[in-house]
Design an enzyme around this catalytic site. Structure first.
Site, short mmCIF file in Angstrom:
data_model
loop_
_atom_site.label_atom_id
_atom_site.label_comp_id
_atom_site.label_asym_id
_atom_site.label_seq_id
_atom_site.Cartn_x
_atom_site.Cartn_y
_atom_site.Cartn_z
N GLU A 101 2.45 3.33 -4.58
CA GLU A 101 3.29 3.37 -5.77
C GLU A 101 2.99 2.25 -6.75
O GLU A 101 2.42 1.21 -6.38
CB GLU A 101 4.76 3.34 -5.39
N CYS A 122 3.22 -3.13 -12.13
CA CYS A 122 3.10 -3.70 -10.78
C CYS A 122 2.32 -2.71 -9.93
O CYS A 122 2.73 -1.56 -9.79
CB CYS A 122 4.53 -3.89 -10.25
N CYS A 129 1.06 -2.66 4.87
CA CYS A 129 0.70 -4.08 4.88
C CYS A 129 0.73 -4.57 6.32
O CYS A 129 1.61 -4.20 7.09
CB CYS A 129 1.67 -4.90 4.03
N CYS A 133 6.11 -9.30 6.97
CA CYS A 133 7.22 -10.18 6.60
C CYS A 133 8.52 -9.45 6.94
O CYS A 133 8.65 -8.25 6.67
CB CYS A 133 7.16 -10.53 5.11
N CYS A 136 10.56 -7.24 4.26
CA CYS A 136 9.84 -6.42 3.27
C CYS A 136 9.66 -4.97 3.73
O CYS A 136 9.32 -4.72 4.88
CB CYS A 136 8.47 -7.05 3.01
N GLY A 176 1.19 -4.06 -0.15
CA GLY A 176 -0.03 -4.67 0.39
C GLY A 176 -0.20 -6.13 0.02
O GLY A 176 0.49 -6.66 -0.85
N SER A 208 -0.19 -11.93 -6.54
CA SER A 208 0.84 -12.51 -5.69
C SER A 208 0.37 -12.47 -4.24
O SER A 208 -0.11 -11.45 -3.77
CB SER A 208 2.14 -11.71 -5.86
N ASN A 307 16.67 -7.93 -2.46
CA ASN A 307 17.02 -6.54 -2.70
C ASN A 307 17.11 -5.83 -1.36
O ASN A 307 16.12 -5.78 -0.63
CB ASN A 307 15.91 -5.89 -3.54
N CYS A 350 8.93 -2.45 -5.86
CA CYS A 350 7.76 -1.88 -5.18
C CYS A 350 7.99 -1.74 -3.69
O CYS A 350 8.71 -2.50 -3.09
CB CYS A 350 6.54 -2.76 -5.43
N1 SAH Z 1 1.84 -9.22 -0.40
C1 SAH Z 1 2.02 -9.93 -1.62
C2 SAH Z 1 2.32 -9.06 -2.81
C3 SAH Z 1 3.27 -7.92 -2.58
S1 SAH Z 1 4.94 -8.33 -2.23
C4 SAH Z 1 3.07 -11.00 -1.44
O1 SAH Z 1 3.72 -11.02 -0.40
O2 SAH Z 1 3.19 -11.82 -2.33
C5 SAH Z 1 5.50 -8.82 -3.84
C6 SAH Z 1 6.75 -9.70 -3.79
O3 SAH Z 1 7.90 -8.92 -3.43
C7 SAH Z 1 6.66 -10.80 -2.78
O4 SAH Z 1 7.10 -12.02 -3.31
C8 SAH Z 1 7.60 -10.30 -1.72
O5 SAH Z 1 8.01 -11.31 -0.91
C9 SAH Z 1 8.68 -9.64 -2.55
N2 SAH Z 1 9.61 -8.78 -1.81
C10 SAH Z 1 9.33 -7.98 -0.77
N3 SAH Z 1 10.46 -7.34 -0.35
C11 SAH Z 1 11.45 -7.74 -1.17
C12 SAH Z 1 12.86 -7.44 -1.24
N4 SAH Z 1 13.41 -6.58 -0.41
N5 SAH Z 1 13.60 -8.04 -2.21
C13 SAH Z 1 13.01 -8.90 -3.08
N6 SAH Z 1 11.71 -9.22 -3.07
C14 SAH Z 1 10.93 -8.66 -2.11
FE1 SF4 Z 2 4.73 -9.68 3.31
FE2 SF4 Z 2 3.79 -9.09 0.84
FE3 SF4 Z 2 3.01 -7.66 3.01
FE4 SF4 Z 2 5.51 -7.43 2.12
S1 SF4 Z 2 3.66 -6.85 1.01
S2 SF4 Z 2 4.86 -7.64 4.28
S3 SF4 Z 2 5.93 -9.53 1.39
S4 SF4 Z 2 2.62 -9.84 2.63
#
Ligand code: SAH
Ligand code: SF4
Length: 367
Positions: A101, A122, A129, A133, A136, A176, A208, A307, A350
């Site tokens: 997406e 975005c 991924c 985390c 996420c 990702g 990012s 979120n 996203c």
């Molecule tokens: N993998 C990369 C880029 C994709 S995630 C990274 O981790 O930076 C993009 C951003 O969205 C990251 O800062 C991530 O921590 C944040 N993110 C993921 N899930 C989220 C959520 N539920 N609420 C707010 N931010 C979130």
């Molecule tokens: Fe972590 Fe970014 Fe992967 Fe989500 S997309 S699991 S925040 S590294």
């Protein structure tokens, strides 16, 4: 898929994966004159046709040869949500059936200040991924494969075609970990940046990362002035490791060393992204430690109220806690912002649409 996970199975190569030189080389190998490369690029990136057949100044035989070898549209829109003046989400199906997406965020005074005409897209860089985390949505089903550079470039082409507007700010904050797909990411950015490609300045491109230190250094050593955002989310190893397993491999000291290197090489401000999660990383000690890091690196801090993700227990803190955290950073001279509007939250927007589709809870999609 090959071992590196770089190839969409049984698919023609996206022509937008090729650099100008590679395209020129392919055309030369087909016995074509050098000027053909410019013609083909013009059809792809200027006139934006969606078939080789439409490239009317190419010989018919060349059009069908190109069509047999390359694809011009390797991702297709499955769903588009939102209206032209609000956030639009795109769900795409790849040639191998996988879903990714993108999210298009129009100019928003709430995000960027009064006079902004920014249109931010975005984009995703992987299917799923591997970094897991804990908060996420993108990593919940694990990692499937890396996107090809053309699949990244096409997200921009599609968003511009559907919205009728030019994207002038690109953030790699979709599904990702961009730096885990380093080679394809760089190839995509080169085509997005090139005057013969999408012509978007590197200063308008933000990558990012969850903190892959070696790749941050590699990015610092290449010539483009790409902006870097670090997903910090924890200001001590104890807190960060609890929610981001990657912190075990690249603890804060290692990550910050790489950031310092990037800052020194690029002479630009980094951004620390910091999701505020209730009772996890929102206490004063974290704010103090974060302020010290941001001051040391002259970094900006972007606070993002968490979120909620279906199936996960994390919550965003009360507004008063969010504001106190922000206040503490500012009182220490840190340049910090707090995002408020849920619909405008780029990052959180996203990863969640695909998940809803995969889970079959398509209430959003049937709207
Ligand atoms: N993998 C990369 C880029 C994709 S995630 C990274 O981790 O930076 C993009 C951003 O969205 C990251 O800062 C991530 O921590 C944040 N993110 C993921 N899930 C989220 C959520 N539920 N609420 C707010 N931010 C979130
Ligand atoms: Fe972590 Fe970014 Fe992967 Fe989500 S997309 S699991 S925040 S590294």
């Amino acid at each position: 898929m090959d071992v590196a996970g770089n190839t969409a199975p049984n698919a023609r190569e996206p022509i937008t994966s090729l650099t100008r030189d590679e395209l020129a080389g392919s055309l030369a190998a087909l016995g074509q004159k050098p000027f053909r490369a410019g013609q083909v690029l013009d059809w792809i990136y200027r006139k934006r046709v969606d078939s080789f057949e439409a490239m009317s100044d190419l010989p018919a035989a060349l059009r069908s040869t190109l069509d047999a070898r390359f694809s011009l549209r390797s991702i297709g829109t499955v769903r588009r949500l939102g209206s032209n003046d609000t956030t639009q989400k795109f769900l795409f199906r790849l040639a191998d059936g996988q879903l990714i997406e993108s999210v298009l965020i129009p100019a928003s005074p709430a995000l960027y200040g009064e006079a902004s005409d920014r249109r931010t897209l975005c984009v995703s860089t992987q299917v799923g991924c591997a970094y897991g985390c804990k908060f996420c949505a993108s990593g919940l089903n694990g990692w499937s494969r890396n996107l090809l550079s053309g699949e990244i470039v096409e997200q921009v082409l599609h968003a511009e075609q559907v919205s009728g507007e030019k994207v002038n700010n690109l953030v790699f904050m979709g599904m990702g970990e961009p730096l885990a797909n380093y080679e394809q990411l760089l190839r995509a950015i080169n085509n997005i940046n090139a005057p013969w490609g999408l012509g978007l300045g590197a200063r308008h491109v933000t990558v990012s990362t969850s903190g892959l230190a070696p790749q941050i250094r590699m990015l610092a050593d290449q010539p483009l002035q790409i902006r870097l955002a670090i997903s910090l989310h924890g200001a001590t190893d104890e807190v960060r490791t609890q929610i981001m397993p990657v912190n075990r491999k690249y603890p804060l000291a290692t990550l910050l060393d790489a950031c310092r290197y990037y800052h020194a090489r690029k002479k630009q401000k980094l951004t620390f992204e910091y999701i505020l999660i209730d009772a996890v990383n929102d206490h004063e000690g974290q704010a103090r430690a974060l302020a010290a890091m941001a001051t040391d690196l002259e970094a900006k801090v972007n606070l993002i109220p968490y979120n909620t993700v279906e199936g996960l227990a994390w919550r965003r803190p009360p507004l008063a806690t969010q504001q106190a955290f922000l206040g503490l950073l500012r009182a220490r001279g840190v340049s910090a912002t707090l995002r408020r509007e849920k619909g405008h939250d780029i990052a959180a927007a996203c990863g969640q649409l695909r998940r809803q589709t995969l889970a079959g809870t398509s209430a959003l999609l049937s709207a």
